[in-house]
Design an enzyme around this catalytic site. Structure first.
Site, PDB file in Angstrom:
ATOM      1  N   GLU A 160      -2.676-123.756 -97.772  1.00 43.75           N
ATOM      2  CA  GLU A 160      -2.468-123.392 -99.184  1.00 43.75           C
ATOM      3  C   GLU A 160      -0.996-123.212 -99.568  1.00 43.75           C
ATOM      4  O   GLU A 160      -0.614-122.212-100.177  1.00 43.75           O
ATOM      5  CB  GLU A 160      -3.259-122.116 -99.496  1.00 43.75           C
ATOM      6  N   ASN A 202      -4.229-127.805 -94.919  1.00 41.02           N
ATOM      7  CA  ASN A 202      -5.496-127.413 -95.551  1.00 41.02           C
ATOM      8  C   ASN A 202      -5.233-126.756 -96.907  1.00 41.02           C
ATOM      9  O   ASN A 202      -4.353-125.901 -97.025  1.00 41.02           O
ATOM     10  CB  ASN A 202      -6.194-126.405 -94.615  1.00 41.02           C
ATOM     11  N   HIS A 238     -14.265-125.603-102.399  1.00 38.89           N
ATOM     12  CA  HIS A 238     -14.966-124.449-102.971  1.00 38.89           C
ATOM     13  C   HIS A 238     -15.310-124.825-104.417  1.00 38.89           C
ATOM     14  O   HIS A 238     -14.413-124.884-105.267  1.00 38.89           O
ATOM     15  CB  HIS A 238     -14.059-123.214-102.975  1.00 38.89           C
ATOM     16  N   GLU A 267     -14.134-126.009 -95.993  1.00 33.87           N
ATOM     17  CA  GLU A 267     -14.640-124.684 -96.398  1.00 33.87           C
ATOM     18  C   GLU A 267     -15.691-124.840 -97.493  1.00 33.87           C
ATOM     19  O   GLU A 267     -15.730-124.072 -98.458  1.00 33.87           O
ATOM     20  CB  GLU A 267     -13.489-123.801 -96.904  1.00 33.87           C
ATOM     21  N   ASP A 269     -18.440-124.741-100.101  1.00 33.12           N
ATOM     22  CA  ASP A 269     -19.502-123.936-100.704  1.00 33.12           C
ATOM     23  C   ASP A 269     -19.613-124.350-102.160  1.00 33.12           C
ATOM     24  O   ASP A 269     -18.627-124.762-102.783  1.00 33.12           O
ATOM     25  CB  ASP A 269     -19.302-122.416-100.549  1.00 33.12           C
TER      26      ASP A 269
END
Ligand code: G3I
Length: 449
Positions: A160, A202, A238, A267, A269
């Site tokens: 990030e 990432n 996400h 990650e 979701d």
């Protein structure tokens, strides 16, 4: 009529069925579809992983889903800077080791997360700047990557580092203020420490083509041109109503892959429920399968209740561990659109195991490697239900127990915890422990309490 059946099969099985006619019946209809996420992904040359929290491993529903459904794990918080170096120069690997050792014992890959990040820094690092912070960061990357050398499939080396919005700029942070080259310095340190691990950048909100993903793209292109060691890009994925699955998701993965790096969904979701959520999960899976360099998918937790966004019910299992429509859609997409058949029920053994009488028996399954082991112990009640149990284990000299789950350890004596003391007559429960040295070879003792 083997050949006509074969025409409905996936190509890899068609060849097999023609060569080995006797096996044809095994692959008839839809029986070739694997029945777990990890196995289905493996058939496609991918992994299907989940974020794992060490403190949940003693929850049997959680541990069973982890064991059976996933073939890769990412420690959710346990490898972050605040967890692994709580005070400068003092490293703490207990919780992360627990996850890594469990993953190894179950043959799963490990994604390391995250070596250098502006967030979840220990207070001592937050207060550093300049050369002192740069040196501390390099030392941290070196130490942690060295500790896990050879055990990590892919590392999120830097997490990030780009700003949200349309600027395409780096995110301001104490690390960024040490100089624009901090990212490549981190990657070089990670490569020197663990040459076998894939090294990933990432980030989130980079899942479609936009100013932020364009900036990451330019960095990766520059790194490849200058020989900075980078092997993969992680797309956190996400998704919710404010940040939905972008229409150009697959195209975005592909343009990064075309730079000569692997891509990973790290990650995942997706907030929502029912068919809409299921369709989005299936679309993510299809996108990954369509991109040759997409190595695999990691969901950010197992049950909805495990999620950092629990109220958005964004995962594949509900709070009780039941499979949601999103699970079925994911599995079906992993199987190339084939709905798996119900797995065959296990045939009961033809010989009756010896009756342990009113007490209990215990048996051990071992996973050993040079210098360590993980033992899984099955406690079976006799003809009377148990309301508590104690198992005694004999360890060879030099061996020691370092970690226990689903039981209370006192030396080499293990007793039930609150939720697994009651075992029905003839029923069983499992606990485990990890150790250094050589694992036990003798049958453990078991006593009802
Ligand atoms: O362990 C303490 C516990 O002792 C305490 O009682 C409790 C009270 O709040 O906090 C617990 O720690 C929390 C930890 O999660 C474990 O549950 C932290 O406060 C909390 O900040 C931490 O949140 C994590 C978050 O990263 C921090 O930034 C989430 O679990 C984790 O899912 C999330 O993961 C990030 C990825 O690393 C990077 N990408 C985004 C993703 C989601 O935010």
């Amino acid at each position: 009529m083997l050949v006509p059946k074969g025409f409905g099969m996936k190509p890899r099985f068609l060849a097999l069925a023609l060569v080995i006619p006797v096996a044809g019946v095994l692959f008839a209809g839809t029986a070739d579809a694997a029945t777990t996420l990890g196995a289905s992904a493996a058939e496609q040359g991918r992994y299907f992983g989940t974020a794992v929290a060490a403190y949940k491993l003693s929850d049997t529903t959680y541990a069973n889903l982890l064991r059976t459904e996933f073939n890769s794990v990412t420690p959710e918080n346990e490898m972050k800077w605040d967890a692994t170096e709580p005070s400068q120069g003092t490293f703490s690997y207990g919780s992360a080791d627990q996850i890594v050792n469990l993953a190894k014992s179950q043959g799963k890959k490990v994604r390391g997360h995250a070596l250098a990040w502006h967030s979840q820094q220990p207070p001592w690092a937050q207060s550093l700047s300049g050369t002192a912070l740069r040196n501390a960061m390099v030392n941290h990357v070196t130490q942690v990557a060295t500790h896990y050398k050879g055990q990590i499939d892919s590392w999120d080396v830097v997490n990030e580092a780009f700003a949200d919005g349309g600027s395409g700029a780096r995110r301001d942070s104490n690390l960024q203020r040490t100089g624009n080259d901090w990212i490549e310095v981190a990657f070089r340190a990670a490569r020197a420490a663990d040459p076998a691990a894939k090294l990933c950048y990432n980030d989130y909100n980079t899942d479609g083509q936009n100013a932020k993903s364009n900036a990451v793209y330019a960095m990766v292109q520059d790194f490849k041109a200058r020989g900075v060691p980078i092997d993969c890009v992680g797309f956190q994925s996400h998704f919710n109503a404010q940040s939905p699955l972008p229409a150009d998701y697959q195209a975005n993965l592909q343009r990064f892959a075309n730079l000569g790096v692997d891509v990973q969904i790290t990650e995942l979701d997706i907030e929502g429920s029912g068919t809409a959520q299921a369709n989005s999960y299936a679309a993510v899976v299809r996108a990954c399968l369509a991109v040759t360099r997409c190595n695999g998918i990691t969901v950010w937790g197992i049950r909805d209740s495990d999620s950092w966004r629990a109220s958005g019910t964004p995962l594949l299992f509900d709070g009780s561990g039941n499979k949601k429509p999103a699970y079925t859609a994911t599995l079906t997409a992993l199987n190339g659109g084939t709905t798996p058949t119900t797995p065959p029920t296990t045939t009961p053994p033809t010989t009756t195991p010896p009756d342990p009488g009113a007490g209990c028996t215990a048996s051990i399954t071992l996973n050993q490697w040079n210098g360590g082991f993980v033992a899984t112990v099955r406690v079976t009640a006799g003809s009377t239900a148990l309301s508590g149990w104690t198992v005694g284990v004999t360890l060879p000299s030099g061996a020691a127990v370092t970690n226990t789950w689903n039981a209370q350890a006192s030396g080499t004596s293990f007793s039930n915890v609150g939720y697994n003391g009651t075992v029905a007559a003839g029923g069983s429960t499992e606990f485990g422990f990890q150790g250094t040295g050589t694992g036990p070879s003798a049958t453990p003792t078991c006593a009802a309490r």
